[in-house]
Scaffold this motif. Sequence first.
Motif, PDB file in Angstrom:
ATOM      1  N   GLN A 203     -43.021  70.719  -2.004  1.00  0.00           N
ATOM      2  CA  GLN A 203     -43.253  70.086  -2.089  1.00  0.00           C
ATOM      3  C   GLN A 203     -44.023  69.566  -0.285  1.00  0.00           C
ATOM      4  N   GLU A 204     -45.614  68.775  -0.602  1.00  0.00           N
ATOM      5  CA  GLU A 204     -46.354  68.914   0.137  1.00  0.00           C
ATOM      6  C   GLU A 204     -45.440  67.497   0.034  1.00  0.00           C
ATOM      7  N   PRO A 205     -45.173  66.838   1.119  1.00  0.00           N
ATOM      8  CA  PRO A 205     -44.010  65.068   1.162  1.00  0.00           C
ATOM      9  C   PRO A 205     -45.202  64.003   0.950  1.00  0.00           C
ATOM     10  N   VAL A 206     -45.580  62.801   0.454  1.00  0.00           N
ATOM     11  CA  VAL A 206     -46.262  61.823  -0.018  1.00  0.00           C
ATOM     12  C   VAL A 206     -45.166  60.599   0.188  1.00  0.00           C
ATOM     13  N   TYR A 207     -45.446  60.190   1.232  1.00  0.00           N
ATOM     14  CA  TYR A 207     -45.033  59.142   1.086  1.00  0.00           C
ATOM     15  C   TYR A 207     -45.666  57.173   2.416  1.00  0.00           C
ATOM     16  N   GLU A 208     -45.421  56.327   2.098  1.00  0.00           N
ATOM     17  CA  GLU A 208     -45.080  55.503   2.944  1.00  0.00           C
ATOM     18  C   GLU A 208     -44.376  54.496   2.959  1.00  0.00           C
ATOM     19  N   SER A 209     -45.121  53.942   4.593  1.00  0.00           N
ATOM     20  CA  SER A 209     -43.645  52.870   5.110  1.00  0.00           C
ATOM     21  C   SER A 209     -44.273  51.510   5.520  1.00  0.00           C
ATOM     22  N   TYR A 210     -43.376  51.305   5.505  1.00  0.00           N
ATOM     23  CA  TYR A 210     -43.612  49.512   5.660  1.00  0.00           C
ATOM     24  C   TYR A 210     -42.709  48.623   6.719  1.00  0.00           C
ATOM     25  N   PRO A 211     -42.834  47.928   7.182  1.00  0.00           N
ATOM     26  CA  PRO A 211     -41.808  47.220   8.067  1.00  0.00           C
ATOM     27  C   PRO A 211     -41.123  46.633   6.892  1.00  0.00           C
ATOM     28  N   ALA A 212     -39.339  46.794   6.060  1.00  0.00           N
ATOM     29  CA  ALA A 212     -38.838  46.267   5.282  1.00  0.00           C
ATOM     30  C   ALA A 212     -38.538  44.903   5.198  1.00  0.00           C
ATOM     31  N   HIS A 213     -38.647  44.286   6.431  1.00  0.00           N
ATOM     32  CA  HIS A 213     -37.998  43.092   6.823  1.00  0.00           C
ATOM     33  C   HIS A 213     -39.529  42.733   5.904  1.00  0.00           C
ATOM     34  N   ASP A 214     -40.629  42.599   6.046  1.00  0.00           N
ATOM     35  CA  ASP A 214     -41.534  41.702   6.045  1.00  0.00           C
ATOM     36  C   ASP A 214     -42.111  41.659   4.275  1.00  0.00           C
ATOM     37  N   PRO A 215     -41.628  40.843   3.320  1.00  0.00           N
ATOM     38  CA  PRO A 215     -41.475  40.982   1.774  1.00  0.00           C
ATOM     39  C   PRO A 215     -43.257  41.397   1.342  1.00  0.00           C
ATOM     40  N   CYS A 216     -43.762  40.569   1.938  1.00  0.00           N
ATOM     41  CA  CYS A 216     -45.429  41.174   1.727  1.00  0.00           C
ATOM     42  C   CYS A 216     -45.864  42.943   2.069  1.00  0.00           C
ATOM     43  N   ALA A 217     -45.226  43.310   3.054  1.00  0.00           N
ATOM     44  CA  ALA A 217     -45.714  44.462   3.143  1.00  0.00           C
ATOM     45  C   ALA A 217     -45.397  45.717   2.135  1.00  0.00           C
ATOM     46  N   GLY A 218     -44.630  45.146   1.479  1.00  0.00           N
ATOM     47  CA  GLY A 218     -43.784  45.733   0.530  1.00  0.00           C
ATOM     48  C   GLY A 218     -44.968  46.571  -0.758  1.00  0.00           C
ATOM     49  N   ALA A 219     -45.433  45.044  -1.286  1.00  0.00           N
ATOM     50  CA  ALA A 219     -46.913  45.378  -1.996  1.00  0.00           C
ATOM     51  C   ALA A 219     -47.223  45.998  -1.463  1.00  0.00           C
ATOM     52  N   VAL A 220     -48.477  45.948  -0.857  1.00  0.00           N
ATOM     53  CA  VAL A 220     -48.761  46.711   0.018  1.00  0.00           C
ATOM     54  C   VAL A 220     -48.507  47.986  -0.032  1.00  0.00           C
ATOM     55  N   ALA A 221     -47.960  48.535   0.872  1.00  0.00           N
ATOM     56  CA  ALA A 221     -47.923  49.822   0.909  1.00  0.00           C
ATOM     57  C   ALA A 221     -47.350  50.075  -1.020  1.00  0.00           C
ATOM     58  N   ALA A 222     -46.425  49.588  -1.563  1.00  0.00           N
ATOM     59  CA  ALA A 222     -46.483  50.213  -3.181  1.00  0.00           C
ATOM     60  C   ALA A 222     -48.192  50.674  -3.778  1.00  0.00           C
ATOM     61  N   ASP A 223     -49.133  49.634  -3.354  1.00  0.00           N
ATOM     62  CA  ASP A 223     -50.489  50.187  -3.599  1.00  0.00           C
ATOM     63  C   ASP A 223     -50.763  51.026  -2.913  1.00  0.00           C
ATOM     64  N   ARG A 224     -50.273  50.951  -1.977  1.00  0.00           N
ATOM     65  CA  ARG A 224     -51.301  52.165  -0.850  1.00  0.00           C
ATOM     66  C   ARG A 224     -50.880  53.645  -1.450  1.00  0.00           C
ATOM     67  N   LEU A 225     -49.423  54.588  -1.098  1.00  0.00           N
ATOM     68  CA  LEU A 225     -49.379  54.869  -2.381  1.00  0.00           C
ATOM     69  C   LEU A 225     -49.528  55.311  -3.480  1.00  0.00           C
ATOM     70  N   LEU A 226     -49.564  54.299  -3.988  1.00  0.00           N
ATOM     71  CA  LEU A 226     -50.811  54.798  -5.565  1.00  0.00           C
ATOM     72  C   LEU A 226     -52.172  54.784  -5.917  1.00  0.00           C
ATOM     73  N   ALA A 227     -52.423  54.486  -4.260  1.00  0.00           N
ATOM     74  CA  ALA A 227     -54.388  54.227  -4.684  1.00  0.00           C
ATOM     75  C   ALA A 227     -54.536  55.855  -3.336  1.00  0.00           C
ATOM     76  N   ARG A 228     -53.721  57.216  -3.612  1.00  0.00           N
ATOM     77  CA  ARG A 228     -53.802  57.712  -2.567  1.00  0.00           C
ATOM     78  C   ARG A 228     -54.336  59.443  -3.745  1.00  0.00           C
ATOM     79  N   PRO A 229     -54.954  60.114  -3.145  1.00  0.00           N
ATOM     80  CA  PRO A 229     -55.571  61.102  -3.915  1.00  0.00           C
ATOM     81  C   PRO A 229     -54.872  61.844  -4.585  1.00  0.00           C
ATOM     82  N   ASP A 230     -53.544  61.847  -3.347  1.00  0.00           N
ATOM     83  CA  ASP A 230     -52.444  63.131  -4.180  1.00  0.00           C
ATOM     84  C   ASP A 230     -51.384  62.229  -4.784  1.00  0.00           C
ATOM     85  N   ARG A 231     -51.521  61.030  -5.737  1.00  0.00           N
ATOM     86  CA  ARG A 231     -50.455  60.575  -6.041  1.00  0.00           C
ATOM     87  C   ARG A 231     -49.877  61.175  -6.364  1.00  0.00           C
ATOM     88  N   PRO A 232     -48.830  60.668  -6.343  1.00  0.00           N
ATOM     89  CA  PRO A 232     -47.453  61.034  -7.490  1.00  0.00           C
ATOM     90  C   PRO A 232     -48.074  60.771  -8.721  1.00  0.00           C
TER      91      PRO A 232
END
Lengths: 342, 342
Positions: A203-232
């Motif tokens: 399977q082609e890897p589909v992932y997004e990373s974010y600085p885990a200590h930043d509480p806001c960055a997580g929501a943004v990264a989650a959004d980014r992950l689901l916005a991808r053309p190759d959405r998991p």
Amino acid sequence: MAAAAGVSITTVSDALNGKGRLPDATRRHVREVANRLGYRPSAAARTLRTGRSGLIGLTVTTYGEEPFTFTEFAYFAEMARAATSAALARGYALVILPASSRHDVWSNVALDGTVVIDPSDHDPVVADLVRQGIPVVSDGRPAGNLPVHAWVDNDHEQAVLGILEHLADSGARRIGLLTGTSTDTYTRLSTTAYLNWCERVGQEPVYESYPAHDPCAGAVAADRLLARPDRPDAVYGLFDPNGTDLLAAARRYGLRVPEDLLLVCCSERAAYATTEPPISTLSLKPGRIGTAVVQLLIDAIEGVGAGRPVAQVMPTDLIVRASSQRRPPRTTVSPPRSPDDD
Amino acid sequence: MAAAAGVSITTVSDALNGKGRLPDATRRHVREVANRLGYRPSAAARTLRTGRSGLIGLTVTTYGEEPFTFTEFAYFAEMARAATSAALARGYALVILPASSRHDVWSNVALDGTVVIDPSDHDPVVADLVRQGIPVVSDGRPAGNLPVHAWVDNDHEQAVLGILEHLADSGARRIGLLTGTSTDTYTRLSTTAYLNWCERVGQEPVYESYPAHDPCAGAVAADRLLARPDRPDAVYGLFDPNGTDLLAAARRYGLRVPEDLLLVCCSERAAYATTEPPISTLSLKPGRIGTAVVQLLIDAIEGVGAGRPVAQVMPTDLIVRASSQRRPPRTTVSPPRSPDDD
DNA sequence: GCGATGTGCAGTGACGTTTCTGCATATGCG
DNA sequence: CGCATATGCAGAAACGTCACTGCACATCGC
């Protein structure tokens, strides 16, 4: 005290500690007098004499000035509870000592050993302790080559593999990962386990990373992950808040969970049992870790089995809930905790 | 150490503690040698000599064999965090010591004082500590006439009044109470405050009690309360799980929250911010309590202001969310926590 | 009855600090 | 110059415990 019982200091010590050659009558007499007087032998003097304080430190590396990080709450609370229990059962008490504490506090308390949670590379406090010859056991593989005496950690590779297989079993075709940007062992091991699995199953890897200590960055990264053309069609989130973040993101994109998106995240939060839908979680079983870490530490302190295996890898628990099953579970998959399960 | 620096033991002690009559040159020299040798003065010896260990106990009365009760988790974790911070800031470290610990553990650690959380009537451990002359400060009004040196507690009457007024303001006509069967001060004060309010405004009291330590009984009691012929149109639940229990019960009876039923419960759970609908909670602000309790204890230990007021009543925080408002809030009623708000 | 062995305690010296006292040597003042 | 005072440090006692050593006295076998 010795005077009150009409015996010598030696006799008092022997009577109370069950040593020496004393007839039972004397022993009983001394104890009775001690009881009546409310006499307690001085812990300080005993520590000075014997070199044992009966205290072990519980250190958590802090990233701010507060003793514990908020995201670690559930994990830490449970781990500390278990550690305290385990220590007490063996006659030790736990002292909470953040690594960032003022130096004078550290040197003001006589510790027989210390548990460090998630030590950072070349932690100065740990190095110092080891130099003093004080046993140190870490929760989490020590980063760098921190000279701890032993460590306990979860089997992170196995955990990730288990989740990926579970998701695949539930019908996932393309599994995504929400991971962190930092280089700690947890993030690193989990991510490579994911990448290896992807390569193995093709399977082609589909992932997004974010600085885990930043509480806001997580929501943004989650959004980014689901916005991808190759959405998991399934996602595993490595960090505690990822469940709610991913759920919110899914809602924004009109994705139903679990119909359109399967979800698992690593967390100890009980609240994930009552979200809509309930979210499957990977529990690191902090209670088990806390117990193991303390046992190892006390073994090291008391010289039990010195030189024996100093690394212990503990299994994790996948708690399957609605978010990762295309069909509702037939039976209760996560049974009520039994008292000594952790 | 003394030999290595070429000075006497006295000089080392004086140099390190900033006492005595020493020129800066000597002081610096001794410190430099100490540093190079990694020398740390023995905490045990210092404790023996000075009678001060720099340790304070954090005791929680336990109802099982586990150190802390599950329902107290969020409260306890936050309280312990704050207490640890406060203690460290004043040069003390915290030792976690459940009241149920083996006696030998208690007598094996030299404490300068102890914080007791929610002591039960005539707690033998507390009585023993006081007899030894060790300062004891309690979180929660001491039941019976436990001889603690000071205590901190929330203003429970005021809290209940505030909630009842808030619910009345939101349009409640008949407010119910979910309370406990035990006789601890929290339950007692809150319940009588409710009854007094009822009498004052001329409402017939509507309440159900259950044994608070039983996790299942809460759901049953919530159900009972909503099944009554004189069903309340607003409920305040005194215990942490009451929010979800009441929400579930309301759903069973087809009651919409907040349209048909207003809800508030006392809890520190962050999860109540994300339930459907979010539930208004009363926060006891455990952080503030933990800090206050430690300050009082250390003041007592150090003899600061001996004989000053020994009781401190702290305000609570009502966090208003959707469950207790007939109209959605115009503005954010519960702002994001500021760093030192608690 | 006399050494050998056992029993029941007391005495003593650390453990490593802190604190009080004390003794030199410097510094000040008239 | 001589006396009072300051300065720089060392000595010694004490904190309360534990682990030795040691000393009486009892018991035993022969």
